[in-house]
Design an enzyme around this catalytic site. Sequence first.
Site, PDB file in Angstrom:
ATOM      1  N   TRP A 171       0.822  -1.218   0.000  1.00  0.00           N
ATOM      2  CA  TRP A 171       0.000   0.000   0.000  1.00  0.00           C
ATOM      3  C   TRP A 171       0.852   1.261   0.000  1.00  0.00           C
ATOM      4  O   TRP A 171       0.533   2.244  -0.662  1.00  0.00           O
ATOM      5  CB  TRP A 171      -0.917  -0.022   1.225  1.00  0.00           C
ATOM      6  CG  TRP A 171      -1.933   1.088   1.265  1.00  0.00           C
ATOM      7  CD1 TRP A 171      -3.197   1.072   0.766  1.00  0.00           C
ATOM      8  CD2 TRP A 171      -1.757   2.382   1.850  1.00  0.00           C
ATOM      9  NE1 TRP A 171      -3.822   2.268   0.999  1.00  0.00           N
ATOM     10  CE2 TRP A 171      -2.962   3.092   1.670  1.00  0.00           C
ATOM     11  CE3 TRP A 171      -0.705   3.013   2.514  1.00  0.00           C
ATOM     12  CZ2 TRP A 171      -3.134   4.391   2.130  1.00  0.00           C
ATOM     13  CZ3 TRP A 171      -0.875   4.309   2.971  1.00  0.00           C
ATOM     14  CH2 TRP A 171      -2.081   4.983   2.769  1.00  0.00           C
ATOM     15  N   TYR A 276     -13.369   3.103   5.034  1.00  0.00           N
ATOM     16  CA  TYR A 276     -13.071   2.998   3.611  1.00  0.00           C
ATOM     17  C   TYR A 276     -14.113   3.724   2.766  1.00  0.00           C
ATOM     18  O   TYR A 276     -13.787   4.310   1.731  1.00  0.00           O
ATOM     19  CB  TYR A 276     -13.016   1.528   3.189  1.00  0.00           C
ATOM     20  CG  TYR A 276     -11.768   0.801   3.605  1.00  0.00           C
ATOM     21  CD1 TYR A 276     -10.624   0.842   2.822  1.00  0.00           C
ATOM     22  CD2 TYR A 276     -11.722   0.053   4.774  1.00  0.00           C
ATOM     23  CE1 TYR A 276      -9.471   0.168   3.187  1.00  0.00           C
ATOM     24  CE2 TYR A 276     -10.575  -0.621   5.160  1.00  0.00           C
ATOM     25  CZ  TYR A 276      -9.447  -0.570   4.362  1.00  0.00           C
ATOM     26  OH  TYR A 276      -8.312  -1.224   4.740  1.00  0.00           O
ATOM     27  N   ARG A 330     -12.217  -0.970  12.063  1.00  0.00           N
ATOM     28  CA  ARG A 330     -11.089  -0.948  12.998  1.00  0.00           C
ATOM     29  C   ARG A 330     -10.559   0.458  13.243  1.00  0.00           C
ATOM     30  O   ARG A 330      -9.704   0.666  14.112  1.00  0.00           O
ATOM     31  CB  ARG A 330      -9.972  -1.854  12.493  1.00  0.00           C
ATOM     32  CG  ARG A 330      -9.226  -1.360  11.251  1.00  0.00           C
ATOM     33  CD  ARG A 330      -8.211  -2.404  10.781  1.00  0.00           C
ATOM     34  NE  ARG A 330      -7.301  -1.880   9.770  1.00  0.00           N
ATOM     35  CZ  ARG A 330      -7.532  -1.861   8.468  1.00  0.00           C
ATOM     36  NH1 ARG A 330      -8.692  -2.329   8.007  1.00  0.00           N
ATOM     37  NH2 ARG A 330      -6.637  -1.381   7.628  1.00  0.00           N
ATOM     38  N   GLU A 539     -39.042   6.198  22.912  1.00  0.00           N
ATOM     39  CA  GLU A 539     -38.602   5.033  23.676  1.00  0.00           C
ATOM     40  C   GLU A 539     -38.088   3.949  22.753  1.00  0.00           C
ATOM     41  O   GLU A 539     -38.530   3.831  21.606  1.00  0.00           O
ATOM     42  CB  GLU A 539     -39.729   4.487  24.557  1.00  0.00           C
ATOM     43  CG  GLU A 539     -40.809   3.745  23.798  1.00  0.00           C
ATOM     44  CD  GLU A 539     -42.145   4.466  23.824  1.00  0.00           C
ATOM     45  OE1 GLU A 539     -42.735   4.588  24.898  1.00  0.00           O
ATOM     46  OE2 GLU A 539     -42.595   4.898  22.752  1.00  0.00           O
ATOM     47  N   GLU A 698     -46.751  -0.196  20.850  1.00  0.00           N
ATOM     48  CA  GLU A 698     -46.725   1.158  21.400  1.00  0.00           C
ATOM     49  C   GLU A 698     -48.162   1.635  21.405  1.00  0.00           C
ATOM     50  O   GLU A 698     -48.762   1.856  20.356  1.00  0.00           O
ATOM     51  CB  GLU A 698     -45.837   2.060  20.534  1.00  0.00           C
ATOM     52  CG  GLU A 698     -45.067   3.118  21.297  1.00  0.00           C
ATOM     53  CD  GLU A 698     -45.886   4.275  21.820  1.00  0.00           C
ATOM     54  OE1 GLU A 698     -47.101   4.314  21.552  1.00  0.00           O
ATOM     55  OE2 GLU A 698     -45.320   5.141  22.503  1.00  0.00           O
TER      56      GLU A 698
END
Length: 951
Positions: A171, A276, A330, A539, A698
């Site tokens: 790279w 990325y 990561r 909620e 709900e």
Amino acid sequence: MFTISMKRATTATVALAMITGALVAFPSDARASATPTTTVVGATASVDTAAEFATLREKYATMLTGGAIFDTTAPDISARIAAITASGQQSWDSMKKNADRNRLWDDSPLGTDSAGVTRTYEHLRSMALAYATHGSTLEGNAQLEADLIDGLDWMNTNAYYAHGPSYQNWWHWQIGAPLALNDIVALVYDDLTSTQISNYMAAVSFYQPSVTMTGANRLWESQVIAISGILAQDATRVAAGRDGLSALFPYVTSGDGFTRDGSFVQHDFYAYNGGYGTSLLSGIADLLYLLNGSTWDVTDPQRSNVSEWIYNAFEPFLYQGNMMDMVRGREISRYGVQDDDAAVPVVASILRLSQVSSAPDAAAFKSMIKAWLAVDADKTFLSQVSVDLIARAKAIQDDSSVPLRDELVFNRQFTGMDRTVHARPGYRFGISMASSRIAAYEAINAENAKGWHTGDGMTYLYNGDLGQYNDDFWPTVDSYRLPGTTVLKNTPQKARTRTDRSWVGGASVLGQYGVTGMDLHTIDRTLEAKKSWFMFDDEIVALGAGITSTDGIGTETIVENRKLNAAGDNALTVDGATEPATLGWSDTLAGVDRVHLAGSVAGSDIGYYFPGGATVSGLREQRTGNWKQLNSSSQWGNSTPITRNYLSLSLDHGSNPTDGAYSYVLLPNKTSAQVDSYASNPDITILENSPSAQAVRENGLNVTGINFWKDEVTTAGGVTSDRKASVMVSKTAGTLDVSVADPTQKNVGQLYLSLDTPATGVISHDPEVTVLQYTPTVKLKVNVNKAGGKDFHVALSLDGTQQPNPAPIAIPSTYEAETLPVNALTKSLSVATVANASGGKRIQVHNSVVGDYIEFDLDVPQAGTYDVVARALKVSDNGIYQLSVDGTNVGAPQDFFWSTNVAQRDQTFGSYTFTKPGSYLVRLTTTGKNASASGMKLALDYLKLVPTAGG
């Protein structure tokens, strides 16, 4: 374009990774065969193109420096110039200038560490940027210029030159170093000789000859090639870099890239919109802007997808200028790129795109930018981007015709990467999951060492406490105990692994409410659980069922693990009583009805309601860690100790639980009094919480969410489903809205649903939804084949004139083999056009050994007893097959070889009773072959269901 974080990037090493997108890939990620290769052959520039090259080069330099037409005394610009100058001075001061040097900087060794090559060019870039930036005290400094060019020549002679060596990570040679070198040449082009430019660009061309990779790596290749082409006046190379973008624009259905739902995946299995994906967006935005209006303008019609990415793949994950960590892979382990810094290149890209997009998109993008800048109190964005972008951002801020983007209200299921986001004014809630499709977390290159449970149903609550997940959350939080997860205590998860469970996903209704579920199975352990989240207005209901383990390790569900203020004394109230605010407090509290935690800033309080009461363990602790414990790479290995304070709430399931369960309601931004009021009269009813189904209504909204966990007829919440499914139902005075999804993404057939309510007619529906019945109950059929977890919608009327029920769907005269959905097979199949086949086509099943099979999904719209018939075409290698339906053999094996001249033959296996309308799995299994047959294949024309006489 590349941005440098001066907020946390205090060393050249950190600045390097920030500039280059902070995403180091590996050779195995290239997968050159996955995308077209763009080959580059040199070309000579004419006088006209030479002038155009000069225009593009100057445009690019202005993108880096801002040019000279700006007010150097404006506070934000002045501060940025000072930072650029300081960075350049630091690199210049630390540069080795002795003749016998073997490197240019001590932190950038050459010969073994490939990162040293990129770091060296980044130091030189810092010097070049300070030299070329108008208003810098180093602008035009002759000695700086001499040392800079001396460094470039030294590198071109000793380390980075055409036909030179390469070692370690590809790279740095193909992407990192040439990206920086291109920038340097653009910045000091007029101070270089033609020979120097030619030599430097020859090195770039040698190490980066063509575009071959996928995802962000492909974008970086395209950038390197296009910009080096401009600098070398090589039209073919510019075109090759531009054309390399075309493979990035289309949506993907698997592998690396953007999916239509807004997911971005890199390295096949990881959610990376904020990593990325950001790098890819940044590079594309810059090239679109740079090449706009030139001979090499990007005219690919699919470039319009880039604007769609902003709305679908980036805006949902940007909350008040913070990029949600659950899509950063990561990168969360990098101390110089926390979530506020990670948002900077996204906002910068949207700003660039606003200059080259359609008028409606440009207006929307500017509105977004203005809203984000309005809440950027510490000026993270303005302190990091180029002077050019600062000037453009300030112009948007000062433009009264650009309105602030309203806060978003939505519920989105990102089924391409196992993520969910729920947005309301004042907060944004996220869920990060893993499945057989998406891995739990990525840990490579010595990064993200403690990402263990970030994909185990971790929940994120972003609200007014914008420093919650930056300000060093990751090195100090207990990584074994992340909010929302059900875990084995103090037990890590393997990296780069996927689970064996496919049921992960959900459904949204009206674009505002949603249900998400995760079939949890810990890798290499026995812990399993059915986890669901029901997201309404103010909620979020969390349910767990079937919590079972034989691992002999304590099991717990982490309701919360919230970073506290600097003193760690955020008030904690349990059932109206204030608990101690001293660090080190812990207690196990029985029969808890409600909990309230004061926020670290005004308006960021959180409430927790436990329906029916619960035993809750609380812990207020001070924790110390460092970033190197997460990331020991040379770029990010910072071992400075950091201390933060936390409050955790958990539910203990004991060791080796069997069929454990939990329920709690998260109440974002509610005061203590509001939590008390809610608990006394909750808006939700838990209708079921079992390993078969989980359902919540709900009551105020009259919205119900249901997750069906089994492929069997199950009723919950007034809905019956015959297969695994996520369902949302909204019922108002006049309309019934239903949303249905297959979260497993494995059902290649139909879902059959019935609702315990009538309707008068249909208002609208997706093509995949068939209304079978309005009254006395609603019945639906939903085609989820190849849906990728997408939810499908139907709106039904509850008032007005009653429409007659639709006519019953008849059994098809034939099920053409070439159109039947294949659920599974052991060998391959092919489709051929054959004149004497029904429909003109047949399939060839390439089975070769006993036990090979092919399994179809057969939609049977009418219950009944039918003879199951298969028509085969005559070939010499047809085998003997047994047919089964949902695992039950039908009749005896049938031999599909015959020696007569008959071109096709129908074979009846036997009769089978289909007890209900629905999808059935019909399998043909090889059991042998005729002694005269040459193989065990099957040339299948169709299947047919014939009502059994007397059936």
